[in-house]
Design a protein around this motif. Structure first.
Motif, PDB file in Angstrom:
ATOM      1  N   LEU A 101      25.142  52.290  51.466  1.00 35.34           N
ATOM      2  CA  LEU A 101      24.899  50.998  50.963  1.00 35.34           C
ATOM      3  C   LEU A 101      25.842  50.654  49.794  1.00 35.34           C
ATOM      4  O   LEU A 101      26.374  49.571  49.688  1.00 35.34           O
ATOM      5  CB  LEU A 101      23.344  50.883  50.642  1.00 35.34           C
ATOM      6  N   LEU A 102      25.981  51.710  48.851  1.00 32.63           N
ATOM      7  CA  LEU A 102      26.899  51.545  47.691  1.00 32.63           C
ATOM      8  C   LEU A 102      28.390  51.271  48.132  1.00 32.63           C
ATOM      9  O   LEU A 102      28.896  50.243  47.687  1.00 32.63           O
ATOM     10  CB  LEU A 102      26.704  52.805  46.707  1.00 32.63           C
ATOM     11  N   ILE A 103      28.831  51.719  48.957  1.00 28.87           N
ATOM     12  CA  ILE A 103      30.058  51.686  49.608  1.00 28.87           C
ATOM     13  C   ILE A 103      30.152  50.103  50.010  1.00 28.87           C
ATOM     14  O   ILE A 103      31.336  49.565  49.824  1.00 28.87           O
ATOM     15  CB  ILE A 103      30.376  52.736  50.478  1.00 28.87           C
ATOM     16  N   PHE A 104      29.246  49.842  51.087  1.00 26.97           N
ATOM     17  CA  PHE A 104      29.122  48.476  51.384  1.00 26.97           C
ATOM     18  C   PHE A 104      29.161  47.216  50.432  1.00 26.97           C
ATOM     19  O   PHE A 104      30.053  46.436  50.458  1.00 26.97           O
ATOM     20  CB  PHE A 104      27.978  48.399  52.615  1.00 26.97           C
ATOM     21  N   LEU A 105      28.367  47.760  49.434  1.00 27.69           N
ATOM     22  CA  LEU A 105      28.227  46.746  48.206  1.00 27.69           C
ATOM     23  C   LEU A 105      29.771  46.575  47.384  1.00 27.69           C
ATOM     24  O   LEU A 105      29.988  45.554  47.001  1.00 27.69           O
ATOM     25  CB  LEU A 105      27.067  47.081  47.247  1.00 27.69           C
ATOM     26  N   VAL A 106      30.080  47.785  46.836  1.00 26.14           N
ATOM     27  CA  VAL A 106      31.467  47.893  46.448  1.00 26.14           C
ATOM     28  C   VAL A 106      32.458  46.986  46.899  1.00 26.14           C
ATOM     29  O   VAL A 106      33.512  46.190  46.594  1.00 26.14           O
ATOM     30  CB  VAL A 106      31.799  49.136  46.007  1.00 26.14           C
ATOM     31  N   GLY A 107      32.604  47.448  48.578  1.00 30.28           N
ATOM     32  CA  GLY A 107      33.835  46.837  49.275  1.00 30.28           C
ATOM     33  C   GLY A 107      33.771  45.308  49.408  1.00 30.28           C
ATOM     34  O   GLY A 107      34.765  44.656  49.504  1.00 30.28           O
ATOM     35  N   GLY A 108      32.244  44.873  49.529  1.00 32.99           N
ATOM     36  CA  GLY A 108      32.163  43.563  49.695  1.00 32.99           C
ATOM     37  C   GLY A 108      32.575  42.692  48.641  1.00 32.99           C
ATOM     38  O   GLY A 108      32.986  41.614  48.645  1.00 32.99           O
ATOM     39  N   GLY A 109      32.259  43.297  47.461  1.00 33.92           N
ATOM     40  CA  GLY A 109      32.302  42.557  46.083  1.00 33.92           C
ATOM     41  C   GLY A 109      33.893  42.462  45.885  1.00 33.92           C
ATOM     42  O   GLY A 109      34.206  41.333  45.399  1.00 33.92           O
ATOM     43  N   ALA A 110      34.612  43.765  46.070  1.00 35.51           N
ATOM     44  CA  ALA A 110      36.069  43.498  45.792  1.00 35.51           C
ATOM     45  C   ALA A 110      36.654  42.315  46.881  1.00 35.51           C
ATOM     46  O   ALA A 110      37.637  41.693  46.533  1.00 35.51           O
ATOM     47  CB  ALA A 110      36.704  44.846  46.202  1.00 35.51           C
ATOM     48  N   TYR A 111      36.059  42.305  48.102  1.00 35.94           N
ATOM     49  CA  TYR A 111      36.846  41.592  49.240  1.00 35.94           C
ATOM     50  C   TYR A 111      36.550  40.062  48.685  1.00 35.94           C
ATOM     51  O   TYR A 111      37.319  39.064  48.734  1.00 35.94           O
ATOM     52  CB  TYR A 111      36.058  41.495  50.482  1.00 35.94           C
ATOM     53  N   PHE A 112      35.171  39.710  48.346  1.00 38.65           N
ATOM     54  CA  PHE A 112      34.820  38.315  47.759  1.00 38.65           C
ATOM     55  C   PHE A 112      35.841  38.045  46.527  1.00 38.65           C
ATOM     56  O   PHE A 112      36.206  36.930  46.377  1.00 38.65           O
ATOM     57  CB  PHE A 112      33.408  38.634  47.376  1.00 38.65           C
ATOM     58  N   LEU A 113      35.792  38.827  45.487  1.00 36.15           N
ATOM     59  CA  LEU A 113      36.560  38.494  44.301  1.00 36.15           C
ATOM     60  C   LEU A 113      38.197  38.367  44.665  1.00 36.15           C
ATOM     61  O   LEU A 113      38.820  37.427  44.108  1.00 36.15           O
ATOM     62  CB  LEU A 113      36.563  39.712  43.359  1.00 36.15           C
ATOM     63  N   GLY A 114      38.706  39.197  45.592  1.00 39.78           N
ATOM     64  CA  GLY A 114      40.150  38.881  45.901  1.00 39.78           C
ATOM     65  C   GLY A 114      40.508  37.646  46.674  1.00 39.78           C
ATOM     66  O   GLY A 114      41.502  36.902  46.358  1.00 39.78           O
ATOM     67  N   THR A 115      39.644  37.209  47.571  1.00 38.96           N
ATOM     68  CA  THR A 115      39.714  36.055  48.335  1.00 38.96           C
ATOM     69  C   THR A 115      39.579  34.707  47.174  1.00 38.96           C
ATOM     70  O   THR A 115      40.386  33.863  47.429  1.00 38.96           O
ATOM     71  CB  THR A 115      38.661  35.838  49.400  1.00 38.96           C
ATOM     72  N   LYS A 116      38.640  34.957  46.259  1.00 35.48           N
ATOM     73  CA  LYS A 116      38.426  33.650  45.520  1.00 35.48           C
ATOM     74  C   LYS A 116      39.894  33.504  44.568  1.00 35.48           C
ATOM     75  O   LYS A 116      40.191  32.502  44.252  1.00 35.48           O
ATOM     76  CB  LYS A 116      37.077  33.991  44.528  1.00 35.48           C
ATOM     77  N   GLN A 117      40.393  34.791  43.979  1.00 39.87           N
ATOM     78  CA  GLN A 117      41.629  34.622  43.371  1.00 39.87           C
ATOM     79  C   GLN A 117      42.670  33.967  44.252  1.00 39.87           C
ATOM     80  O   GLN A 117      43.345  33.301  43.576  1.00 39.87           O
ATOM     81  CB  GLN A 117      41.907  36.004  42.671  1.00 39.87           C
ATOM     82  N   SER A 118      42.928  34.403  45.149  1.00 41.68           N
ATOM     83  CA  SER A 118      43.924  34.014  46.220  1.00 41.68           C
ATOM     84  C   SER A 118      43.737  32.349  46.446  1.00 41.68           C
ATOM     85  O   SER A 118      44.542  31.896  46.424  1.00 41.68           O
ATOM     86  CB  SER A 118      43.964  34.867  47.579  1.00 41.68           C
ATOM     87  N   GLY A 119      42.359  32.050  46.601  1.00 37.23           N
ATOM     88  CA  GLY A 119      42.547  30.637  46.797  1.00 37.23           C
ATOM     89  C   GLY A 119      42.712  29.892  45.649  1.00 37.23           C
ATOM     90  O   GLY A 119      43.275  28.809  45.666  1.00 37.23           O
ATOM     91  N   ASN A 120      42.407  30.442  44.700  1.00 38.00           N
ATOM     92  CA  ASN A 120      42.664  29.850  43.120  1.00 38.00           C
ATOM     93  C   ASN A 120      44.152  29.701  42.814  1.00 38.00           C
ATOM     94  O   ASN A 120      44.708  28.683  42.178  1.00 38.00           O
ATOM     95  CB  ASN A 120      42.011  30.491  42.182  1.00 38.00           C
ATOM     96  N   SER A 121      45.078  30.691  43.318  1.00 39.03           N
ATOM     97  CA  SER A 121      46.356  30.613  43.098  1.00 39.03           C
ATOM     98  C   SER A 121      47.118  29.917  43.872  1.00 39.03           C
ATOM     99  O   SER A 121      48.443  29.698  43.672  1.00 39.03           O
ATOM    100  CB  SER A 121      46.937  32.133  43.014  1.00 39.03           C
ATOM    101  N   THR A 122      46.606  29.350  44.913  1.00 37.95           N
ATOM    102  CA  THR A 122      47.657  28.397  46.042  1.00 37.95           C
ATOM    103  C   THR A 122      47.542  27.238  45.373  1.00 37.95           C
ATOM    104  O   THR A 122      46.421  26.430  45.044  1.00 37.95           O
ATOM    105  CB  THR A 122      46.893  28.788  47.447  1.00 37.95           C
ATOM    106  N   SER A 123      48.911  26.732  45.247  1.00 34.70           N
ATOM    107  CA  SER A 123      49.159  25.234  44.826  1.00 34.70           C
ATOM    108  C   SER A 123      50.064  24.790  45.568  1.00 34.70           C
ATOM    109  O   SER A 123      50.819  25.201  46.185  1.00 34.70           O
ATOM    110  CB  SER A 123      49.392  25.411  43.330  1.00 34.70           C
ATOM    111  N   VAL A 124      50.034  23.318  45.881  1.00 36.96           N
ATOM    112  CA  VAL A 124      50.695  22.467  46.641  1.00 36.96           C
ATOM    113  C   VAL A 124      51.805  22.087  45.769  1.00 36.96           C
ATOM    114  O   VAL A 124      51.827  21.087  44.736  1.00 36.96           O
ATOM    115  CB  VAL A 124      50.198  21.464  47.416  1.00 36.96           C
ATOM    116  N   THR A 125      53.038  22.256  46.109  1.00 38.11           N
ATOM    117  CA  THR A 125      54.312  21.583  45.269  1.00 38.11           C
ATOM    118  C   THR A 125      54.877  20.254  45.854  1.00 38.11           C
ATOM    119  O   THR A 125      55.206  20.295  46.959  1.00 38.11           O
ATOM    120  CB  THR A 125      55.596  22.485  45.251  1.00 38.11           C
TER     121      THR A 125
END
Length: 280
Positions: free
Chosen positions: A35-59
């Protein structure tokens, strides 16, 4: 003895209960770890996806105004076409080949020498003052002879054609039926016509056929190569011997003969033997 057996049984039961408790604890720990492994992995995936979405900009794509395009067109004038100078072809000079002169061909008709034409037979008979004859009878076989003087042909001439012409004045019997064609030998029998010339070796035997028929007319045979050879080898005469393909005594006393006019004109035709030479 009975007391010892009871003690042993109690001890075994306690050991079994302890082992079962240990297995349960290990299973719980494993579940918690997963359960700990799933929680840690899911949190990391969520944080990475959010940062990637925030860094995309349209020139935004820069646009070019209509005024700017007009300025470019005004500043860069269109290239003017240049005229290509025309090239005038120079006339070529044709070289006309110099015509080669065609040699003028001359013709010379030579009449035979009377003292050197006639006939000779295999019985040592013959005559140089009458006709030219060839054939046979029951006693002999005869051969004809004719000679032409080549001194009238200019020295160094190129011979283009030479033709032997004899006039057949008559025939007796059937000379061409029994003898076949009348053949011509190229000869060199010299300044006299002798009995031995009947069998003298020829320069060229059976050089050409003169005739194979009894028609009273001129008979012609081309002897160009023989005349060329005579001149090339320094001979001053062109001499020929006539004989049939098949020669054997036979028939009757009159025999089978072909007669030709000689230079003596013994038959009175006026058609004397000729050698017609063309040269330049």
């Amino acid at each position: 003895m009975e007391d010892e057996q009871i003690v042993t049984s109690s001890t075994s039961q306690n050991s079994f209960n302890g082992s079962s408790s240990d297995r349960t604890n290990k299973a719980l720990i494993a579940v918690i770890v997963v359960l700990l492994i799933f929680l840690v992995g899911g949190g990391a995936y969520f944080l990475g996806t959010k940062q990637s979405g925030n860094s995309t900009s349209v020139t935004p794509t820069p646009t070019t105004s209509l005024q700017t395009l007009n300025d470019i067109v005004t500043q860069q004038p269109l290239a003017q076409p240049t005229s290509t100078p025309s090239v005038t072809a120079k006339p070529t000079t044709k070289t006309t080949p110099t015509p080669t002169s065609t040699p003028s061909v001359k013709s010379k008709t030579i009449t035979s020498t009377a003292s050197l034409d006639g006939f000779r037979s295999n019985n040592n008979g013959g005559n140089a003052g009458v006709d030219i004859r060839a054939g046979r009878n029951m006693y002999l076989v005869s051969r004809g002879f004719v000679s032409f003087d080549l001194n009238d042909i200019p020295s160094g001439s190129t011979i283009t054609e030479a033709s032997l012409r004899l006039y057949q004045i008559k025939t007796i019997g059937s000379p061409y039926s029994v003898g076949g064609k009348l053949m011509v030998d190229d000869m060199n029998y010299g300044t006299t016509l002798e009995n031995d010339d009947y069998s003298t070796s020829a320069i060229t035997s059976n050089l050409v056929s003169l005739t194979a028929n009894t028609t009273v007319e001129w008979k012609d045979a081309i002897v160009t190569e023989a005349v060329k050879k005579d001149l090339a080898e320094g001979r001053t005469r062109a001499q020929y011997r006539l004989h049939f393909e098949t020669e054997a005594k036979g028939g009757d006393s009159a025999g089978d003969f072909a007669y030709f006019e000689s230079a003596d004109n013994s038959e009175g035709s006026g058609n004397l033997p000729q050698l017609v030479v063309k040269y330049y």
